[in-house]
Design a protein around this motif. Structure first.
Motif, short mmCIF file in Angstrom:
data_model
loop_
_atom_site.label_atom_id
_atom_site.label_comp_id
_atom_site.label_asym_id
_atom_site.label_seq_id
_atom_site.Cartn_x
_atom_site.Cartn_y
_atom_site.Cartn_z
N ARG A 83 41.09 48.66 32.59
CA ARG A 83 39.79 48.49 31.95
C ARG A 83 39.01 49.78 32.07
O ARG A 83 38.97 50.39 33.15
N ILE B 191 42.28 46.74 37.42
CA ILE B 191 41.52 45.72 38.12
C ILE B 191 42.42 44.74 38.88
O ILE B 191 41.92 43.78 39.46
N ILE C 34 42.74 39.94 41.40
CA ILE C 34 42.00 40.45 40.24
C ILE C 34 40.59 40.77 40.69
O ILE C 34 39.84 39.88 41.11
N CYS C 35 40.23 42.04 40.59
CA CYS C 35 38.91 42.52 41.04
C CYS C 35 37.92 42.34 39.89
O CYS C 35 37.62 43.28 39.15
N LEU C 36 37.43 41.11 39.76
CA LEU C 36 36.60 40.76 38.62
C LEU C 36 35.61 39.67 39.04
O LEU C 36 36.02 38.68 39.66
N TYR D 11 37.68 38.23 44.48
CA TYR D 11 36.69 39.29 44.30
C TYR D 11 35.46 39.00 45.15
O TYR D 11 34.98 39.87 45.89
N HIS E 226 32.24 43.31 48.11
CA HIS E 226 31.42 42.71 47.06
C HIS E 226 30.42 41.70 47.62
O HIS E 226 30.01 40.77 46.91
N HIS F 54 26.75 34.35 39.14
CA HIS F 54 27.61 34.25 37.95
C HIS F 54 27.90 32.81 37.56
O HIS F 54 28.37 32.55 36.45
N GLU G 33 31.15 32.92 33.35
CA GLU G 33 32.13 33.75 34.06
C GLU G 33 32.78 32.89 35.15
O GLU G 33 32.09 32.15 35.85
N ILE H 142 38.82 33.48 32.75
CA ILE H 142 39.78 34.23 33.56
C ILE H 142 41.06 34.50 32.79
O ILE H 142 41.58 35.63 32.78
N LYS I 113 40.58 37.27 30.26
CA LYS I 113 40.52 38.61 30.83
C LYS I 113 41.92 39.10 31.19
O LYS I 113 42.25 40.29 31.00
N TYR J 296 43.14 42.54 29.18
CA TYR J 296 43.36 43.79 29.92
C TYR J 296 44.81 44.00 30.37
O TYR J 296 45.20 45.13 30.64
#
Length: 202
Positions: free
Chosen positions: A99, A122, A134-136, A142, A148, A156, A161, A167, A170, A174
């Motif tokens: 991304r 990510i 998954i760093c989202l 995450y 974080h 969120h 989200e 999910i 995404k 990506y």
């Protein structure tokens, strides 16, 4: 293994059923994208990702999404072997999600002209034997990461989200949809046949 359920399981199960029902309504469209729902039994759903535009059809990733404590906590996402459902460590994943970094449109246009647009994978892990995540925002791993702590899931939760469709979309955008060709590596091994080459033909 699913994480222990803290909130009333009936609440998480109702939200699981709602998300799966929404998926089923769109399943034909999702299948055309290459999304394959392998099984769904509370609290987990397993989805594999194929690439319909390639021949033969490859499966490039599979995830188990855990609804335990949803949506007091976000969904947990684990990369797994699609045939055994064993969680994959980083060295065995062979899947990335690139991304571009967020920036103003004019900055992006200038960097695009220079060919220097920065991108980040990510799918994150600390070492090759760690379980990748998954760093989202919207993904449990995450929000559980100490880096974080300032980005709470509660910020969120009401935005959409972190839903199942969000999910999966995404992962597809990506990680799956950009794949358009095979890259095949062949390694030849030479065998010494010795005095009886017929043995290698039987």
């Amino acid at each position: 293994m699913p994480t222990p359920q803290v909130v009333d399981p009936a609440v998480s199960r109702a939200k699981f059923d709602r998300e799966i029902a929404a998926y089923r309504k769109m399943e034909a469209a999702y299948r055309r994208r290459g999304w394959l729902l392998l099984d769904a039994a509370f609290p987990e759903v397993c989805i594999a990702f194929g690439i319909p535009k390639l021949r033969p059809f490859p499966i490039v990733a599979a995830v188990v999404i855990d609804f335990s404590d949803y949506d007091l906590r976000p969904l947990s996402v684990r990369f797994v072997d699609p045939f055994t459902r064993e969680p994959l460590i980083a060295r065995n994943l062979h899947f990335t999600m690139w991304r571009r970094q967020s920036m103003p449109d004019e900055t992006f246009a200038a960097m695009l002209q220079q060919g220097t647009v920065p991108v980040a994978n990510i799918v994150q892990f600390n070492g090759p034997d760690d379980y990748p995540f998954i760093c989202l925002p919207g993904v449990r791993e995450y929000h559980d990461n100490p880096a974080h702590t300032g980005d709470s899931w509660l910020l969120h939760r009401a935005s959409g989200e972190g839903s199942l469709a969000f999910i999966l979309d995404k992962i597809w955008i990506y990680g799956v949809e950009p794949l358009s060709t095979f890259q095949i590596q062949v390694q030849a091994t030479t065998l010494a046949l010795g005095a009886n080459p017929q043995a290698f033909r039987e």
